[in-house]
Scaffold this active site. Sequence first.
Site, PDB file in Angstrom:
ATOM      1  N   ASP A  33      40.909  15.002  -1.148  1.00 51.71           N
ATOM      2  CA  ASP A  33      41.607  15.970  -1.992  1.00 51.71           C
ATOM      3  C   ASP A  33      42.781  16.483  -1.166  1.00 51.71           C
ATOM      4  O   ASP A  33      42.600  17.304  -0.269  1.00 51.71           O
ATOM      5  CB  ASP A  33      40.665  17.121  -2.375  1.00 51.71           C
ATOM      6  CG  ASP A  33      41.367  18.150  -3.262  1.00 51.71           C
ATOM      7  OD1 ASP A  33      42.617  18.203  -3.258  1.00 51.71           O
ATOM      8  OD2 ASP A  33      40.676  18.900  -3.952  1.00 51.71           O
ATOM      9  N   TRP A  83      36.213  18.139   5.970  1.00 51.52           N
ATOM     10  CA  TRP A  83      35.342  17.643   4.903  1.00 51.52           C
ATOM     11  C   TRP A  83      34.954  16.213   5.273  1.00 51.52           C
ATOM     12  O   TRP A  83      35.782  15.436   5.739  1.00 51.52           O
ATOM     13  CB  TRP A  83      36.137  17.679   3.595  1.00 51.52           C
ATOM     14  CG  TRP A  83      35.585  16.928   2.439  1.00 51.52           C
ATOM     15  CD1 TRP A  83      36.028  15.727   1.962  1.00 51.52           C
ATOM     16  CD2 TRP A  83      34.525  17.345   1.572  1.00 51.52           C
ATOM     17  NE1 TRP A  83      35.306  15.374   0.849  1.00 51.52           N
ATOM     18  CE2 TRP A  83      34.371  16.351   0.587  1.00 51.52           C
ATOM     19  CE3 TRP A  83      33.692  18.462   1.533  1.00 51.52           C
ATOM     20  CZ2 TRP A  83      33.424  16.430  -0.424  1.00 51.52           C
ATOM     21  CZ3 TRP A  83      32.742  18.538   0.528  1.00 51.52           C
ATOM     22  CH2 TRP A  83      32.616  17.542  -0.428  1.00 51.52           C
ATOM     23  N   ASP A 125      42.626  17.812   7.774  1.00 47.02           N
ATOM     24  CA  ASP A 125      43.952  18.248   7.329  1.00 47.02           C
ATOM     25  C   ASP A 125      44.884  18.312   8.535  1.00 47.02           C
ATOM     26  O   ASP A 125      44.460  18.653   9.649  1.00 47.02           O
ATOM     27  CB  ASP A 125      43.861  19.637   6.679  1.00 47.02           C
ATOM     28  CG  ASP A 125      43.205  19.578   5.307  1.00 47.02           C
ATOM     29  OD1 ASP A 125      43.081  18.462   4.756  1.00 47.02           O
ATOM     30  OD2 ASP A 125      42.808  20.633   4.794  1.00 47.02           O
ATOM     31  N   TRP A 127      41.591  23.261   5.277  1.00 49.64           N
ATOM     32  CA  TRP A 127      40.901  23.262   6.569  1.00 49.64           C
ATOM     33  C   TRP A 127      41.811  23.763   7.685  1.00 49.64           C
ATOM     34  O   TRP A 127      41.343  24.045   8.783  1.00 49.64           O
ATOM     35  CB  TRP A 127      40.362  21.866   6.892  1.00 49.64           C
ATOM     36  CG  TRP A 127      39.368  21.419   5.873  1.00 49.64           C
ATOM     37  CD1 TRP A 127      39.546  20.474   4.913  1.00 49.64           C
ATOM     38  CD2 TRP A 127      38.030  21.917   5.692  1.00 49.64           C
ATOM     39  NE1 TRP A 127      38.422  20.369   4.144  1.00 49.64           N
ATOM     40  CE2 TRP A 127      37.476  21.223   4.585  1.00 49.64           C
ATOM     41  CE3 TRP A 127      37.271  22.880   6.346  1.00 49.64           C
ATOM     42  CZ2 TRP A 127      36.186  21.475   4.133  1.00 49.64           C
ATOM     43  CZ3 TRP A 127      35.980  23.126   5.887  1.00 49.64           C
ATOM     44  CH2 TRP A 127      35.453  22.428   4.811  1.00 49.64           C
ATOM     45  N   TYR A 171      49.200  24.011   5.561  1.00 48.86           N
ATOM     46  CA  TYR A 171      48.688  22.668   5.285  1.00 48.86           C
ATOM     47  C   TYR A 171      49.832  21.695   5.013  1.00 48.86           C
ATOM     48  O   TYR A 171      50.723  21.979   4.208  1.00 48.86           O
ATOM     49  CB  TYR A 171      47.760  22.722   4.070  1.00 48.86           C
ATOM     50  CG  TYR A 171      47.422  21.360   3.521  1.00 48.86           C
ATOM     51  CD1 TYR A 171      46.581  20.497   4.218  1.00 48.86           C
ATOM     52  CD2 TYR A 171      47.949  20.928   2.307  1.00 48.86           C
ATOM     53  CE1 TYR A 171      46.277  19.243   3.719  1.00 48.86           C
ATOM     54  CE2 TYR A 171      47.640  19.681   1.797  1.00 48.86           C
ATOM     55  CZ  TYR A 171      46.812  18.842   2.509  1.00 48.86           C
ATOM     56  OH  TYR A 171      46.514  17.591   2.024  1.00 48.86           O
ATOM     57  N   THR A 194      46.596  15.121   4.598  1.00 48.69           N
ATOM     58  CA  THR A 194      45.207  14.821   4.983  1.00 48.69           C
ATOM     59  C   THR A 194      45.094  13.370   5.468  1.00 48.69           C
ATOM     60  O   THR A 194      45.660  12.464   4.847  1.00 48.69           O
ATOM     61  CB  THR A 194      44.276  15.030   3.753  1.00 48.69           C
ATOM     62  OG1 THR A 194      44.458  16.359   3.278  1.00 48.69           O
ATOM     63  CG2 THR A 194      42.816  14.819   4.111  1.00 48.69           C
TER      64      THR A 194
HETATM   65  N1  ABN Z   1      41.934  19.845   2.246  1.00 51.62           N
HETATM   66  C1  ABN Z   1      43.076  19.692   1.468  1.00 51.62           C
HETATM   67  C2  ABN Z   1      43.517  20.970   0.820  1.00 51.62           C
HETATM   68  C3  ABN Z   1      44.435  21.771   1.462  1.00 51.62           C
HETATM   69  C4  ABN Z   1      44.849  22.953   0.868  1.00 51.62           C
HETATM   70  C5  ABN Z   1      44.304  23.334  -0.347  1.00 51.62           C
HETATM   71  C6  ABN Z   1      43.369  22.509  -0.974  1.00 51.62           C
HETATM   72  C7  ABN Z   1      42.982  21.325  -0.389  1.00 51.62           C
END
Ligand code: ABN
Length: 175
Positions: A76, A101, A120, A152, A161, A164
Amino acid sequence: MKFLDRFFERSTRRVASTTSRRRFLGRLGSFLVAGAAMPVLLPVDRTAKALAAESPQAGDPGDPTSCDYWRYCSVDGFLCSCCGGTVNSCPPGTQGSEVTWVGTCRNPADGIDYIISYNDCCGKHSCAQCACTRNDSEEPMYRPFNNNDINWCLGADANVYNCTVAVIRGVAKAG
Ligand code: ABN
């Protein structure tokens, strides 16, 4: 002669009163148990195994810039392979989260289930390329330990962020 008899008798009694067979056997037992446990307790370099898992022997089919790539079965986020990084390395200037995750995905080349961590990459604004939400085995947000819609980077030094990665951590074995 009597003197010697008394001397040896006294020293033997002293040794007997300060030591015991039970204590000796106890110490011997601890020693043997510690010896047997040592290989388990010592730090073991598992890098070779991790690296072996990182490149599946039978192949690694698919396009790491596509959400359909097998390693992304539970991803995700934005794929780092579309953001200047690769499937398992963060783009320059970002830092991988240590908290992450973890999912299990089957490699179609060998039919083996691999443990994949979705770390992340943090410290740069959102990459916003190749957004993927496949979410195998994910559960709703009210079960947070089984939900992957989490930033994360909040557990990293830099909270922003970026994207990923999908790193193979090992082979999932049943039982
Ligand atoms: N782990 C990915 C993510 C980052 C920020 C918000 C939602 C999902």
